[in-house]
Scaffold this active site. Structure first.
Site, PDB file in Angstrom:
ATOM      1  N   LYS A 179       0.835  -1.216   0.000  1.00  0.00           N
ATOM      2  CA  LYS A 179       0.000   0.000   0.000  1.00  0.00           C
ATOM      3  C   LYS A 179       0.870   1.267   0.000  1.00  0.00           C
ATOM      4  CE  LYS A 179      -2.128  -0.780   3.948  1.00  0.00           C
ATOM      5  NZ  LYS A 179      -1.506  -2.015   4.438  1.00  0.00           N
ATOM      6  N   ARG A 192      -9.783   1.217   8.718  1.00  0.00           N
ATOM      7  CA  ARG A 192      -9.260  -0.114   9.012  1.00  0.00           C
ATOM      8  C   ARG A 192     -10.320  -0.985   9.668  1.00  0.00           C
ATOM      9  NH1 ARG A 192      -3.458   0.700   9.040  1.00  0.00           N
ATOM     10  NH2 ARG A 192      -2.360  -1.193   9.599  1.00  0.00           N
ATOM     11  N   ARG A 252      11.766  -5.584   6.017  1.00  0.00           N
ATOM     12  CA  ARG A 252      11.519  -4.220   5.548  1.00  0.00           C
ATOM     13  C   ARG A 252      12.431  -3.212   6.247  1.00  0.00           C
ATOM     14  NH1 ARG A 252       5.364  -2.351   5.124  1.00  0.00           N
ATOM     15  NH2 ARG A 252       5.295  -2.650   7.380  1.00  0.00           N
ATOM     16  N   ARG A 258      -0.558  -8.375  13.949  1.00  0.00           N
ATOM     17  CA  ARG A 258      -1.058  -7.382  12.977  1.00  0.00           C
ATOM     18  C   ARG A 258      -1.853  -8.062  11.870  1.00  0.00           C
ATOM     19  NH1 ARG A 258       4.301  -4.706  11.510  1.00  0.00           N
ATOM     20  NH2 ARG A 258       3.158  -3.686   9.842  1.00  0.00           N
TER      21      ARG A 258
HETATM   22  P1  ADP Z   1       0.906  -1.630   8.157  1.00  0.00           P
HETATM   23  O1  ADP Z   1      -0.088  -1.365   7.048  1.00  0.00           O
HETATM   24  O2  ADP Z   1       2.224  -2.128   7.686  1.00  0.00           O
HETATM   25  O3  ADP Z   1       0.325  -2.473   9.258  1.00  0.00           O
HETATM   26  P2  ADP Z   1       0.647   1.132   9.216  1.00  0.00           P
HETATM   27  O4  ADP Z   1       1.785   2.058   9.194  1.00  0.00           O
HETATM   28  O5  ADP Z   1      -0.531   1.432   8.334  1.00  0.00           O
HETATM   29  O6  ADP Z   1       1.269  -0.291   8.900  1.00  0.00           O
HETATM   30  O7  ADP Z   1       0.070   1.012  10.721  1.00  0.00           O
HETATM   31  C1  ADP Z   1       0.893   0.729  11.824  1.00  0.00           C
HETATM   32  C2  ADP Z   1       0.055   0.644  13.092  1.00  0.00           C
HETATM   33  O8  ADP Z   1      -0.565   1.932  13.356  1.00  0.00           O
HETATM   34  C3  ADP Z   1      -1.119  -0.342  13.053  1.00  0.00           C
HETATM   35  O9  ADP Z   1      -0.718  -1.656  13.370  1.00  0.00           O
HETATM   36  C4  ADP Z   1      -2.048   0.261  14.113  1.00  0.00           C
HETATM   37  O10 ADP Z   1      -1.614  -0.038  15.419  1.00  0.00           O
HETATM   38  C5  ADP Z   1      -1.871   1.759  13.923  1.00  0.00           C
HETATM   39  N1  ADP Z   1      -2.878   2.276  12.957  1.00  0.00           N
HETATM   40  C6  ADP Z   1      -2.618   2.735  11.703  1.00  0.00           C
HETATM   41  N2  ADP Z   1      -3.766   3.111  11.102  1.00  0.00           N
HETATM   42  C7  ADP Z   1      -4.767   2.862  11.977  1.00  0.00           C
HETATM   43  C8  ADP Z   1      -6.191   3.003  11.943  1.00  0.00           C
HETATM   44  N3  ADP Z   1      -6.824   3.458  10.847  1.00  0.00           N
HETATM   45  N4  ADP Z   1      -6.907   2.657  13.036  1.00  0.00           N
HETATM   46  C9  ADP Z   1      -6.303   2.218  14.141  1.00  0.00           C
HETATM   47  N5  ADP Z   1      -4.981   2.020  14.244  1.00  0.00           N
HETATM   48  C10 ADP Z   1      -4.202   2.338  13.181  1.00  0.00           C
END
Ligand code: ADP
Length: 211
Positions: free
Chosen positions: A13, A86, A125, A169
């Site tokens: 993404k 999410r 990564r 995750r």
């Molecule tokens: P990835 O897609 O690799 O899991 P992100 O950088 O999008 O990584 O997200 C890292 C962490 O940030 C998630 O595991 C979560 O804890 C938090 N997070 C990110 N976006 C959201 C969201 N929309 N709602 C709740 N928590 C979020």
């Protein structure tokens, strides 16, 4: 036009969002990046979010939605949403917030990829803390070891990109985020992302959007 990038952690993404921003003029809204910025600046949101992120859990909706709402006050069009929404509650909230600005989420790009590939990708990564581009320790190495090709910043490993956290995750994704595929079925563009280079995937995304 507003677009959501939907897909598991490690599905690409961030990479595809970066392409859409640099080549097609979109602006990137990554809630993960916003949280990491808040953590490094030790803001109230950052201190609050840290415990959830390190456990591989979602940060509670109230805090996340508020952070996005503040972002949308300045900018609510031509955005690539990456990592938000999410879960269904966030998706309902986003539709409302965009409607308040007379905007909408036009398309959802779903990067479909086999689970088996994800863990290997995430634990290898490396990310640039400045431009957020990501590299792979073995397959997509920077030209100079551990240094970003674009801005020469030393690369880092994210605190949550370690095996113990990755499985949680993925579980969070499967339980809470995957139901969005059905929620968005009328605006969904599914992109098969197995065995394809980032450039090929990008071309498929542009074709699917007709841009
Ligand atoms: P990835 O897609 O690799 O899991 P992100 O950088 O999008 O990584 O997200 C890292 C962490 O940030 C998630 O595991 C979560 O804890 C938090 N997070 C990110 N976006 C959201 C969201 N929309 N709602 C709740 N928590 C979020």
């Amino acid at each position: 036009m507003n677009i959501l990038m939907l897909g598991a952690p490690g599905s690409g993404k961030g990479t595809q969002s970066e392409f859409l921003c640099s080549k097609k003029g979109f602006k990137h809204l990554s809630t993960g990046d916003l949280f990491r910025k808040n953590i490094s600046e030790e803001t109230k949101v950052g201190l609050w979010a840290k415990d959830f992120i390190i456990k591989g859990l979602l940060v509670p909706d109230e805090v996340t939605n508020k952070m996005v709402e503040e972002f949308l006050e300045n900018d609510s069009d031509n955005l690539i949403f990456d990592g938000y929404p999410r879960n269904i509650e966030q998706a309902v909230e986003l539709d409302k917030m965009l409607a308040n600005n007379s905007k909408k989420l036009d398309y959802v790009i779903y990067l479909d990829i086999d689970d088996s590939i994800l863990v290997e990708r995430i634990i290898n990564r490396l990310v640039c803390p400045t431009c957020k581009r990501s590299y792979h320790k073995l397959n997509r190495k920077p030209k100079v070891e551990n240094i970003c090709d674009f801005d020469e910043t030393p690369l880092e490993v994210r605190d949550d990109d370690v095996l113990e956290k990755v499985n949680q995750r993925l579980q969070t994704y499967n339980e809470q985020t995957k139901p969005l595929i059905d929620f968005y079925k009328n605006r969904l563009k599914k992109i098969d992302s197995n065995n394809k280079s980032p450039n090929e995937i990008f071309k498929n995304i542009l074709d699917s959007l007709g841009i």
